[in-house]
Design a protein around this motif. Structure first.
Motif, PDB file in Angstrom:
ATOM      1  N   ALA A 144      -4.632   1.682   7.965  1.00 17.79           N
ATOM      2  CA  ALA A 144      -4.561   0.499   6.867  1.00 17.79           C
ATOM      3  C   ALA A 144      -5.454  -0.485   7.322  1.00 17.79           C
ATOM      4  CB  ALA A 144      -2.918  -0.111   6.995  1.00 17.79           C
ATOM      5  N   THR A 204      -0.816  -9.411   0.651  1.00 19.36           N
ATOM      6  CA  THR A 204      -2.047  -8.323   0.683  1.00 19.36           C
ATOM      7  C   THR A 204      -3.158  -8.625   0.129  1.00 19.36           C
ATOM      8  OG1 THR A 204      -0.968  -7.047  -1.019  1.00 19.36           O
ATOM      9  CG2 THR A 204      -0.313  -6.356   1.096  1.00 19.36           C
ATOM     10  N   THR A 261      -7.332  -5.763  -3.913  1.00 17.06           N
ATOM     11  CA  THR A 261      -8.431  -4.501  -3.717  1.00 17.06           C
ATOM     12  C   THR A 261      -9.125  -4.529  -4.859  1.00 17.06           C
ATOM     13  OG1 THR A 261      -6.750  -3.089  -4.769  1.00 17.06           O
ATOM     14  CG2 THR A 261      -6.823  -3.350  -2.343  1.00 17.06           C
ATOM     15  N   GLY A 284      -2.927   4.513  -4.459  1.00 16.75           N
ATOM     16  CA  GLY A 284      -3.647   4.054  -3.311  1.00 16.75           C
ATOM     17  C   GLY A 284      -4.279   5.028  -2.585  1.00 16.75           C
ATOM     18  N   GLN A 294       0.928  -1.173   0.137  1.00 17.91           N
ATOM     19  CA  GLN A 294      -0.008   0.006  -0.096  1.00 17.91           C
ATOM     20  C   GLN A 294       0.984   1.368   0.125  1.00 17.91           C
ATOM     21  OE1 GLN A 294      -2.991  -0.177   2.998  1.00 17.91           O
ATOM     22  NE2 GLN A 294      -3.706   1.974   2.436  1.00 17.91           N
ATOM     23  N   GLN A 295       2.004   1.198   0.828  1.00 15.89           N
ATOM     24  CA  GLN A 295       2.889   2.376   0.615  1.00 15.89           C
ATOM     25  C   GLN A 295       3.505   2.842  -0.945  1.00 15.89           C
ATOM     26  OE1 GLN A 295       6.214   2.085   3.560  1.00 15.89           O
ATOM     27  NE2 GLN A 295       4.611   1.092   4.978  1.00 15.89           N
TER      28      GLN A 295
END
Length: 381
Positions: free
Chosen positions: A318, A348, A351, A310, A301-302
């Motif tokens: 988060a 992760t 999404t 993001g 995500q960073q």
């Protein structure tokens, strides 16, 4: 007069007394006499105290002021004068056999201290007082390993390309924050403070994707040794009580509200103003319970935030914050840590929304623009 005498007695009017107001009622409580007596007693007591302490001399009418001091020595003692003018200890011993032996006194213990280094005095006058030594002892071996890893990560990602003094300055700043009541009282809490939200981390490496790069082993081991010394009580006095720092390439807005202590390597160090930046303020207890090390914002995500894919900075925590934290690297305790094993990548969740098909083919075209409306909004030529 005859007319007045012939008047009837009931018509003879005489002034009996002048009309007066009724007497006022006395107020409740002590009167003026009581308070006058109190003031007089206090004045007499103060005067007696001054006379007994010698601060107030009596007037000259009572005679000259004199003090008697008992004297146990004479203004001129030939024996003592002869001892002081003796050539050596043997001659003085002949005059007074009770003189002590000089060898039994130990003048070596009373020798003067070596002169202070002018450079150190100049640095302390410029930087300010150094921090007090403090040894960070974790409750368990896991707490000690977490504190060592978090401090090593801060030193490496903030000053890996600098000298040992540059690394020590970063380490001392982190240690000062742990001891200050305005920051978390754990090493990992200070290093990864705010890293669960994009763009609000205290140390930029914890939320800008820098930890995605594999560390260099020589510099990591050097940072590990510096971290071990700082946790063991070593104090780096060149930054003083600094709690903030930034690179020389920038000057943030908060720099004007702090006091600059020194410039070490590529960083400029600052401390709080007033009593909040003095030695007495750094007394927060270290409980020895270290949280799970970060970064608390997933690396994927960073990196997505850096690419603009993001959530925007400061959007929120988060989604994986409540999950299991990443395992610590396999590093032995400093000062001689072992080989660093790369951390396992964090999986992760995807999404992207799941694709769903419908029996009616027209419903499957949801979200698409029809061909006759694709040029809508364009200028006609």
């Amino acid at each position: 007069m005859e007319f007045i005498a012939r008047m009837k007695p009931e018509l003879s009017l005489t002034a009996r007394s002048t009309w007066r107001d009724p007497a006022p009622e006395k107020p409740a409580g002590p009167g003026r006499g009581f308070w006058a007596a109190i003031i007089a007693v206090m004045a007499v007591a103060c005067l007696a105290f001054l006379l007994s302490s010698g601060q107030l001399r009596p007037p000259a009418v009572f005679g000259p002021y004199s003090v008697s001091v008992p004297l146990e020595f004479r203004a001129y003692d030939p024996a003592r004068w002869a001892i002081m003018n003796a050539e050596d200890y043997e001659d003085a011993l002949k005059i007074d056999p009770t003189l002590p032996d000089p060898a039994s006194i130990g003048f070596g213990d009373a020798a003067a201290r070596p002169p202070a280094d002018p450079a150190l005095l100049r640095d302390e006058a410029f930087v300010g007082p150094p921090a007090k030594p403090y040894v960070f002892r974790g409750v368990t071996a896991l707490d000690r390993e977490r504190a060592h890893y978090c401090l090593t990560a801060a030193i490496y990602y903030e000053a890996a390309s600098e000298t040992d003094d540059g690394m020590r300055g970063v380490a001392q700043t982190v240690i000062n924050r742990v001891r200050h009541p305005s920051f978390p009282n754990t090493v990992c809490g200070v290093v990864f403070q705010g890293s669960q939200r994009a763009g609000v981390c205290q140390f930029t490496f914890s939320c800008d994707g820098a930890m995605a790069r594999a560390p260099s082993k020589p510099n990591w081991l050097r940072a590990s040794r510096v971290a071990s010394a700082a946790l063991g009580g070593y104090v780096f006095p060149k930054v003083g009580l600094a709690t903030h720092y930034h690179t020389q390439a920038i000057w943030p807005r908060w720099g004007k509200s702090l006091v600059m202590t020194n410039i070490v390597g590529a960083h400029i160090f600052h401390r709080w103003r007033g009593r909040w930046g003095m030695v007495d303020a750094f007394r927060a207890p270290y409980l020895g319970r270290e949280p799970v090390p970060g970064p608390y914002l997933p690396l994927a995500q960073q990196l997505a935030i850096l690419k603009g894919l993001g959530v925007p900075p400061g959007a929120g925590p988060a989604p994986m914050l409540s999950g299991v934290g990443a395992a610590l690297p396999d590093v032995a305790a400093a000062p001689l840590p072992g080989t660093l094993a790369p951390a396992a990548p964090i999986a992760t969740p995807s999404t992207a929304p799941p694709t769903q098909t419908y029996a009616d083919p027209r419903l499957n075209q949801s979200g698409q623009v029809r061909e006759e409306f694709r040029a809508s909004g364009e200028w006609k030529r």
